[in-house]
Design a protein around this motif. Structure first.
Motif, PDB file in Angstrom:
ATOM      1  N   ASP A 227       0.846  -1.193   0.000  1.00 47.63           N
ATOM      2  CA  ASP A 227       0.000   0.000   0.000  1.00 47.63           C
ATOM      3  C   ASP A 227       0.884   1.245   0.000  1.00 47.63           C
ATOM      4  N   ASN A 228       0.768   2.076  -1.043  1.00 50.35           N
ATOM      5  CA  ASN A 228       1.547   3.315  -1.109  1.00 50.35           C
ATOM      6  C   ASN A 228       0.711   4.540  -0.784  1.00 50.35           C
ATOM      7  N   VAL A 229      -0.535   4.333  -0.364  1.00 48.58           N
ATOM      8  CA  VAL A 229      -1.389   5.450   0.058  1.00 48.58           C
ATOM      9  C   VAL A 229      -1.328   5.598   1.573  1.00 48.58           C
ATOM     10  N   ILE A 230      -1.584   4.520   2.260  1.00 46.58           N
ATOM     11  CA  ILE A 230      -1.387   4.477   3.716  1.00 46.58           C
ATOM     12  C   ILE A 230      -0.317   3.418   3.965  1.00 46.58           C
ATOM     13  N   PRO A 231       0.926   3.833   4.171  1.00 50.29           N
ATOM     14  CA  PRO A 231       2.037   2.884   4.280  1.00 50.29           C
ATOM     15  C   PRO A 231       1.833   1.877   5.413  1.00 50.29           C
ATOM     16  N   TYR A 232       2.437   0.702   5.240  1.00 45.13           N
ATOM     17  CA  TYR A 232       2.239  -0.372   6.211  1.00 45.13           C
ATOM     18  C   TYR A 232       2.697   0.016   7.610  1.00 45.13           C
ATOM     19  N   ARG A 233       3.671   0.954   7.722  1.00 47.70           N
ATOM     20  CA  ARG A 233       4.143   1.330   9.053  1.00 47.70           C
ATOM     21  C   ARG A 233       3.041   2.040   9.854  1.00 47.70           C
ATOM     22  N   ASP A 234       2.129   2.708   9.146  1.00 51.59           N
ATOM     23  CA  ASP A 234       1.031   3.371   9.842  1.00 51.59           C
ATOM     24  C   ASP A 234      -0.010   2.360  10.299  1.00 51.59           C
ATOM     25  N   GLU A 235      -0.188   1.292   9.519  1.00 47.84           N
ATOM     26  CA  GLU A 235      -1.047   0.201   9.958  1.00 47.84           C
ATOM     27  C   GLU A 235      -0.438  -0.496  11.170  1.00 47.84           C
ATOM     28  N   GLU A 236       0.882  -0.654  11.169  1.00 51.96           N
ATOM     29  CA  GLU A 236       1.548  -1.247  12.326  1.00 51.96           C
ATOM     30  C   GLU A 236       1.411  -0.359  13.555  1.00 51.96           C
ATOM     31  N   ALA A 237       1.386   0.962  13.347  1.00 52.79           N
ATOM     32  CA  ALA A 237       1.186   1.879  14.466  1.00 52.79           C
ATOM     33  C   ALA A 237      -0.189   1.680  15.099  1.00 52.79           C
ATOM     34  N   LEU A 238      -1.191   1.458  14.264  1.00 51.19           N
ATOM     35  CA  LEU A 238      -2.527   1.172  14.787  1.00 51.19           C
ATOM     36  C   LEU A 238      -2.519  -0.136  15.572  1.00 51.19           C
ATOM     37  N   ASN A 239      -1.872  -1.143  15.022  1.00 55.48           N
ATOM     38  CA  ASN A 239      -1.793  -2.428  15.702  1.00 55.48           C
ATOM     39  C   ASN A 239      -1.101  -2.282  17.058  1.00 55.48           C
ATOM     40  N   ASP A 240      -0.001  -1.520  17.084  1.00 52.65           N
ATOM     41  CA  ASP A 240       0.733  -1.316  18.336  1.00 52.65           C
ATOM     42  C   ASP A 240      -0.122  -0.595  19.370  1.00 52.65           C
ATOM     43  N   ALA A 241      -0.906   0.402  18.911  1.00 50.23           N
ATOM     44  CA  ALA A 241      -1.754   1.150  19.841  1.00 50.23           C
ATOM     45  C   ALA A 241      -2.856   0.264  20.422  1.00 50.23           C
ATOM     46  N   LEU A 242      -3.503  -0.526  19.576  1.00 50.50           N
ATOM     47  CA  LEU A 242      -4.548  -1.429  20.059  1.00 50.50           C
ATOM     48  C   LEU A 242      -3.967  -2.454  21.036  1.00 50.50           C
ATOM     49  N   LYS A 243      -2.785  -2.938  20.724  1.00 52.43           N
ATOM     50  CA  LYS A 243      -2.134  -3.903  21.604  1.00 52.43           C
ATOM     51  C   LYS A 243      -1.732  -3.263  22.917  1.00 52.43           C
ATOM     52  N   LEU A 244      -1.176  -2.059  22.857  1.00 51.85           N
ATOM     53  CA  LEU A 244      -0.724  -1.358  24.058  1.00 51.85           C
ATOM     54  C   LEU A 244      -1.851  -1.158  25.059  1.00 51.85           C
ATOM     55  N   TYR A 245      -3.047  -0.844  24.540  1.00 51.43           N
ATOM     56  CA  TYR A 245      -4.176  -0.557  25.433  1.00 51.43           C
ATOM     57  C   TYR A 245      -5.079  -1.775  25.646  1.00 51.43           C
ATOM     58  N   GLY A 246      -4.581  -2.949  25.272  1.00 56.26           N
ATOM     59  CA  GLY A 246      -5.283  -4.183  25.595  1.00 56.26           C
ATOM     60  C   GLY A 246      -6.605  -4.360  24.873  1.00 56.26           C
ATOM     61  N   LYS A 247      -6.707  -3.846  23.639  1.00 57.21           N
ATOM     62  CA  LYS A 247      -7.955  -3.951  22.894  1.00 57.21           C
ATOM     63  C   LYS A 247      -8.011  -5.265  22.117  1.00 57.21           C
ATOM     64  N   GLU A 248      -9.204  -5.841  22.050  1.00 61.82           N
ATOM     65  CA  GLU A 248      -9.382  -7.066  21.297  1.00 61.82           C
ATOM     66  C   GLU A 248      -9.304  -6.735  19.808  1.00 61.82           C
ATOM     67  N   HIS A 249      -8.332  -7.323  19.127  1.00 63.71           N
ATOM     68  CA  HIS A 249      -8.160  -6.992  17.722  1.00 63.71           C
ATOM     69  C   HIS A 249      -7.382  -8.085  17.009  1.00 63.71           C
ATOM     70  N   GLN A 250      -7.438  -8.026  15.685  1.00 63.34           N
ATOM     71  CA  GLN A 250      -6.658  -8.931  14.839  1.00 63.34           C
ATOM     72  C   GLN A 250      -6.182  -8.157  13.631  1.00 63.34           C
ATOM     73  N   GLN A 251      -4.923  -8.354  13.284  1.00 71.22           N
ATOM     74  CA  GLN A 251      -4.345  -7.704  12.112  1.00 71.22           C
ATOM     75  C   GLN A 251      -4.067  -8.763  11.046  1.00 71.22           C
ATOM     76  N   VAL A 252      -4.485  -8.487   9.820  1.00 70.92           N
ATOM     77  CA  VAL A 252      -4.274  -9.412   8.706  1.00 70.92           C
ATOM     78  C   VAL A 252      -3.520  -8.681   7.604  1.00 70.92           C
ATOM     79  N   TRP A 253      -2.393  -9.255   7.182  1.00 70.57           N
ATOM     80  CA  TRP A 253      -1.597  -8.678   6.111  1.00 70.57           C
ATOM     81  C   TRP A 253      -1.812  -9.424   4.806  1.00 70.57           C
TER      82      TRP A 253
END
Length: 325
Positions: A227-253
């Motif tokens: 993805d060159n519109v929203i780079p993968y590092r920004d998706e990883e930032a979302l994943n890190d934030a959800l993980k940091l605050y203990g939110k139930e989530h799943q990331q699929v690449w």
């Protein structure tokens, strides 16, 4: 059941996505005027309406599309958020016809500020998860669960089973909406969206990374590594934030996909299947209940039919039957 061998064959009467018999949440009473018109351009097996919603204290007249499978069942609902360059009718019809209506969902899409190519300003924080778009998303959710909609098409929506799905900039609208509506949303899915950290695109940040602390619904987010519109590092930032605050989530690449993972031929069906599985996992999630058995005792090899609700992985994570503990 004490005389039954624990390894006897078992036949389960399973109903997937069984609507609740009654609803705990009352209908929303809208403060504005809702007008709906039958939409004839929908595929066979579905029925649809365009809607216009106006409020005296809100300058915006909101428009969009409601789509449901033909029939009178009480259905789970999905609020849809389109990406930049898209619109409520096109995105709502496409995803509803292909994904949601055939699988028993009623959907509502809303025209967001980033409809078309020149409809919002990146630098003025008007796109994506802007306050205006969140307001439209909340109104769409209210419309879907409203008394006024019941009055016009009948009681079709299970108000306690409403989900959120957004793509690209629409996923940022949906993520902010999830913060806004709290537990009213059963589960959330985002495709091709993340936490964008650049100053110019700050409108896409869902209240900053700490904003995810207000998300109470489980979140599935899918992204293309190319993805060159929203780079993968920004998706990883979302994943890190959800993980940091203990939110139930799943990331699929999707390793070979770009920004258009929800529309590319190679990945669209996979995205659909992930979404349906995620929603199904949280639909009507409650304790299984048994209404009747065909036997009270038996021997090894006898078939036991268990009738009831909320069995199986699609409604409750898992259902296990044992005899003699």
């Amino acid at each position: 059941m004490q005389n039954l061998m624990r390894w006897g064959r078992i036949a389960l009467a399973v109903v997937m996505l069984l609507p609740a018999a009654s609803q705990a949440s009352p209908p929303v009473v809208l403060t504005g005027t809702l007008q709906i018109t039958p939409y004839t351009g929908i595929a066979t097996g579905s029925e649809a309406w365009t809607y216009t919603y106006t409020e005296t204290d809100w300058a915006t007249t909101m428009t969009g599309l409601i789509v449901k499978p033909v029939g009178t069942s009480l259905l789970p609902g999905v609020v849809l958020g389109h990406g930049k360059g898209g619109n409520a009718i096109g995105f709502g019809q496409d995803k509803s016809e292909q994904w949601f209506a055939p699988n028993g969902y009623i959907t509502i899409s809303m025209e967001l500020t980033h409809a078309g190519n020149l409809s919002c300003s990146d630098s003025a924080n008007q796109c994506g998860g802007s306050a205006e778009n969140v307001r439209r998303g909340r109104r769409a959710m209210d419309i879907l669960t409203s008394q006024q909609l019941i009055d016009q098409i009948g009681e079709m929506v299970n108000r306690d089973q409403v989900f959120l799905y957004g793509n690209s900039l629409g996923s940022l609208t949906i993520l902010e909406l999830a913060e806004d509506v709290g537990s009213r949303a059963r589960a959330v899915v985002m495709t091709a969206g993340g936490i964008v950290s650049s100053r110019k695109l700050a409108y896409m940040v869902p209240s900053g990374s700490a904003g995810v602390t207000d998300i109470f619904s489980p979140v599935l987010h899918m992204h293309g590594r190319l993805d060159n519109v929203i780079p993968y590092r920004d998706e990883e930032a979302l994943n890190d934030a959800l993980k940091l605050y203990g939110k139930e989530h799943q990331q699929v690449w999707f390793p070979n996909a770009g920004h258009s993972i929800a529309t590319q031929q190679l990945t669209e069906n996979q995205v659909r299947d992930f979404i349906l599985a995620w929603f199904s996992a949280y639909y009507n999630k409650t304790v299984p209940s048994i209404t009747s058995l065909n036997l009270s005792s038996g021997k090894a090899g006898d078939v036991v039919t268990i009738n009831g609700d909320h069995f199986g992985a699609d409604t409750n994570g898992s259902s296990v039957v044992t005899f003699n503990a």
